[in-house]
Design a protein around this motif. Structure first.
Motif, PDB file in Angstrom:
ATOM      1  N   ALA A   1       0.831  -1.211   0.000  1.00 58.40           N
ATOM      2  CA  ALA A   1       0.000   0.000   0.000  1.00 58.40           C
ATOM      3  C   ALA A   1       0.862   1.255   0.000  1.00 58.40           C
ATOM      4  N   THR A   2       1.982   1.200   0.692  1.00 61.62           N
ATOM      5  CA  THR A   2       2.907   2.335   0.705  1.00 61.62           C
ATOM      6  C   THR A   2       3.627   2.458  -0.631  1.00 61.62           C
ATOM      7  N   ALA A   3       4.174   1.360  -1.092  1.00 61.59           N
ATOM      8  CA  ALA A   3       4.985   1.371  -2.309  1.00 61.59           C
ATOM      9  C   ALA A   3       4.206   1.861  -3.527  1.00 61.59           C
ATOM     10  N   TYR A   4       2.951   1.507  -3.627  1.00 55.55           N
ATOM     11  CA  TYR A   4       2.157   1.871  -4.808  1.00 55.55           C
ATOM     12  C   TYR A   4       1.960   3.379  -4.946  1.00 55.55           C
ATOM     13  N   HIS A   5       2.171   4.125  -3.883  1.00 50.95           N
ATOM     14  CA  HIS A   5       1.987   5.576  -3.941  1.00 50.95           C
ATOM     15  C   HIS A   5       3.295   6.341  -4.168  1.00 50.95           C
ATOM     16  N   LEU A   6       4.385   5.632  -4.346  1.00 54.16           N
ATOM     17  CA  LEU A   6       5.679   6.298  -4.478  1.00 54.16           C
ATOM     18  C   LEU A   6       6.035   6.565  -5.930  1.00 54.16           C
ATOM     19  N   LYS A   7       6.850   7.611  -6.121  1.00 48.58           N
ATOM     20  CA  LYS A   7       7.292   8.012  -7.452  1.00 48.58           C
ATOM     21  C   LYS A   7       8.793   7.807  -7.580  1.00 48.58           C
ATOM     22  N   ASN A   8       9.278   7.925  -8.801  1.00 51.30           N
ATOM     23  CA  ASN A   8      10.692   7.617  -9.036  1.00 51.30           C
ATOM     24  C   ASN A   8      11.646   8.621  -8.400  1.00 51.30           C
ATOM     25  N   ASP A   9      11.163   9.809  -8.042  1.00 51.86           N
ATOM     26  CA  ASP A   9      12.054  10.771  -7.384  1.00 51.86           C
ATOM     27  C   ASP A   9      11.856  10.803  -5.868  1.00 51.86           C
TER      28      ASP A   9
END
Length: 682
Positions: free
Chosen positions: A46-54
């Motif tokens: 759930a956390t990882a899916y909201h992260l961006k490459n920067d």
């Protein structure tokens, strides 16, 4: 909720489950210790899916689901699990799920250690760097940092330092605490009075949230809101996510060693994958049993085949074991003007102030922080005076009494392209920072396979004089030089100070810069020579180059009637004074850099003389000087007329404050002269 997200979550949870079962089944092959995310999959995905490459992430060793959610593959994870040469994170140097990554299309990950809670400070340093780049360098970014940790790691003091700094400076970092109620065999009830949510209440300005980390849908929705709010506000927060521990603590500490079967079964019944499937069914949005079975069977077959392929892949070559200890430095030659004709002599402290001012005017990515270095007094030795007023509070500022944070934060600052200069107020107070220096900084380049060398310059006032007493006079170079992966510099005069400071700043590796307090102002009798003409702004001395500062007569050398003294810091002045009793018979070498060191140069000089002595201020037993004497003896034994002597101060656990006792403790010129006489008579 988006059906594609649900399908992806189910597949990733199956992946995490199947990988854990595969590793367990292949125990004889997966012999290196590892942990898995079983029971933690929902909150991690759930956390990882909201992260961006920067964005930046610091996973901990149980976060393989988070890795999958960010876009890393089972192949990546297996390569590290089996410590293969193609392990993309550490080239076979570190454990499973100890990642480091600079891939442009995925969130960035600095080196991750196994020391629980220690990642909080380097991660906060990343957030500190992001804010600095926005406020000082004018960049626009909504990047955040996620620092993941287990619940029992929150009891570490260094976590409190990180939370305090993040809250005080309002940094964009999310501390994700995954609370499964266990710390190896220690329960929450045994270890702490409160969970992370209640503990965080004491840190004003640190937002806090509770989440059912076993429920993917709740976790996904709440983490989406929290992360989006952080991108807008830039404010820090703590998320306390309740989870369960389904697998072993690690492959080496198995659940049957310490857990009741009944308690473990209760955790198994809350498996996040089973809970998600059940919840979807109850909500009338079921994914068919056929689809689930097909997904599971496909993944099992795929990962079995992949594992067999990776088992056959090459291990790292033994010849590469010393790769990546340091990043290469571009500073290889002495350049610039050491003694400009029109230059005035300056004390060593001014050489430091001027060097840092020149660096900071040229490099906006450079900043200085530490205790009391700000505008009001500019350091307790006035070693940063005037700088705060010239560069402002965003570039030169005071910290709290947080030695671990001061040092460890430079990991994150360096990772985002900044060049921090930090100060520990006294060498005696470096000890609280040793955990960060050893566990995080010194190993970062090596265990990230060269991706994250830590470019940091750590200033440390050192040494005894004038009744400084037991907690303000100590020498710590032996401890520092025993840490592999850092460099240690110790100048004895203003010209060397400035040239070495520039080299240390430009070196891409961590450098501890030792500055003898007694030489700052040349107030100690006999140290007037520490004042030198100020070198030009472009003057640089490469690290690791010793210098002959007193020559013996060549004829005396040929007659084997001389002694070579190797020293540094205050020892230079004791040895110069002592040598006056033996005209033309003493050669003195100032090491200037203690690590790295040019052993070949020293060996050649010792061979020329046949007698040598190493002189330092430290207590001598088990010291740097003794270790150096052993190395030099081993390499030059057949040329020696007498054993190489290591000579230093007395072996007491502290330096007494009384001036009479201090004098008795310390080395001095008279004591050195006695040893020179003994060597020459041998």
């Amino acid at each position: 909720m988006d059906q594609n997200i649900l399908i992806k979550a189910i597949e990733d949870m199956y992946t995490a489950r199947i990988l854990a079962e595969l590793y367990e089944r292949e125990k004889s092959t997966t012999r290196y210790v590892h942990s898995t995310s079983r029971g933690h999959e929902a909150i991690q995905l759930a956390t990882a899916y909201h992260l961006k490459n920067d964005d930046w992430v610091s996973p901990y060793y149980r976060d393989d689901s988070m890795m999958l959610g960010m876009g890393f593959t089972p192949r990546d994870l297996m390569l590290q699990l089996l410590a293969k040469a193609d392990d993309p994170f550490s080239a076979g140097r570190s454990y499973y799920c100890h990642p480091s990554s600079k891939l442009p299309h995925l969130p960035k990950i600095i080196h991750q250690s196994s020391a629980t809670g220690m990642q909080a400070i380097p991660s906060t340093g990343v957030a500190q760097g992001i804010k600095y780049r926005k406020e000082v360098l004018g960049e626009t970014s909504d990047s955040i940092v996620v620092c993941s940790m287990g619940d029992n790691s929150v009891t570490e003091g260094e976590v409190s330092e990180a939370w305090q700094f993040a809250a005080l400076h309002q940094l964009p970092i999310l501390f994700l605490v995954q609370d499964n109620g266990w710390g190896i065999s220690v329960t929450a009830e045994e270890a702490r009075t409160a969970d992370a949510y209640d503990f965080a209440e004491g840190f004003t300005g640190l937002n806090r949230y509770r989440i059912n980390g076993k429920d993917f849908i709740e976790s996904y929705e709440k983490m989406g809101e929290i992360i989006q709010n952080m991108r807008t506000s830039g404010k820090p927060c703590v998320v306390c996510a309740k989870t369960v521990l389904i697998g072993h603590h690690t492959s080496g500490v198995r659940t049957e060693f310490y857990r009741d079967v009944e308690e473990h079964e209760l955790h198994r019944k809350e498996d996040p994958l089973d809970q998600l499937i059940k919840k979807l069914k109850e909500a009338g949005n079921p994914i068919s049993a056929e689809t689930l079975s097909s997904t599971e069977n496909r993944l099992r077959k795929e990962f079995d085949n992949l594992f067999e392929e990776i088992k056959l892949m090459p291990d790292p070559s033994p010849e590469n074991v010393e790769d990546y200890i340091f990043a290469p430095s571009s500073i290889q030659e002495e350049t610039g003007t050491r003694e400009p004709i029109s230059a005035d002599k300056i004390p060593m402290v001014d050489a430091g102030i001027h060097a840092i001012e020149e660096i900071m005017r040229k490099h906006p990515e450079a900043l200085l922080y530490g205790q009391d270095v700000g505008e009001r007094i500019g350091g307790v030795f006035r070693e940063a005076v005037t700088l705060g007023k010239k560069f402002g509070k965003k570039r030169i500022f005071n910290t709290a009494i947080q030695e671990a944070y001061i040092v460890g934060s430079t990991v994150g600052m360096s990772a985002v392209g900044l060049k921090p200069i930090v100060e520990i107020q006294f060498a005696d107070y470096l000890y609280p920072a040793i955990n960060q220096l050893v566990t995080e900084i010194s190993k970062s380049c090596y265990l990230s396979a060269g991706k994250y060398p830590v470019q940091t310059l750590i200033r440390v006032p050192i040494g005894a004089y004038g009744g400084g007493g037991p907690y303000h006079s100590g020498s710590v170079e032996s401890m520092l030089c025993n840490i592999k992966g850092i460099k240690v510099v110790y100048p004895s005069n203003a010209a060397d100070y400035k040239g070495l400071m520039k080299a240390a700043f430009y070196d891409p590796n961590p450098v501890v810069f030792l500055e003898h307090k007694g030489l700052y102002w040349s107030k100690v009798p006999g140290t007037e020579g520490a004042k030198r003409k100020e070198p030009s702004e472009d003057y640089i001395i490469p690290l690791g180059q010793p210098l002959i500062i007193l020559n013996a007569l060549e004829e005396a050398i040929q007659n084997k009637n001389t002694v070579c003294i190797i020293t540094y810091g205050m020892g230079v002045y004791w040895c110069l004074e002592a040598a006056k009793n033996f005209p033309d018979l003493v050669e003195i070498i100032d090491l200037r850099t203690l690590s790295p060191i040019d052993l070949d140069f020293l060996i050649e000089r010792i061979k020329s003389h046949g007698r040598a002595m190493i002189v330092s201020e430290e207590s001598i037993n088990n010291s740097y000087s003794q270790a150096l004497a052993q190395q030099l003896t081993e390499k030059s034994f057949s040329y020696l007329d007498a054993p190489i002597m290591a000579y230093g101060s007395k072996n007491t656990p502290a330096i007494p404050i009384n001036l009479i006792l201090e004098k008795e403790y310390l080395l001095n010129a008279e004591k050195v002269a006695d040893k020179i006489k003994l060597l020459l008579e041998n």
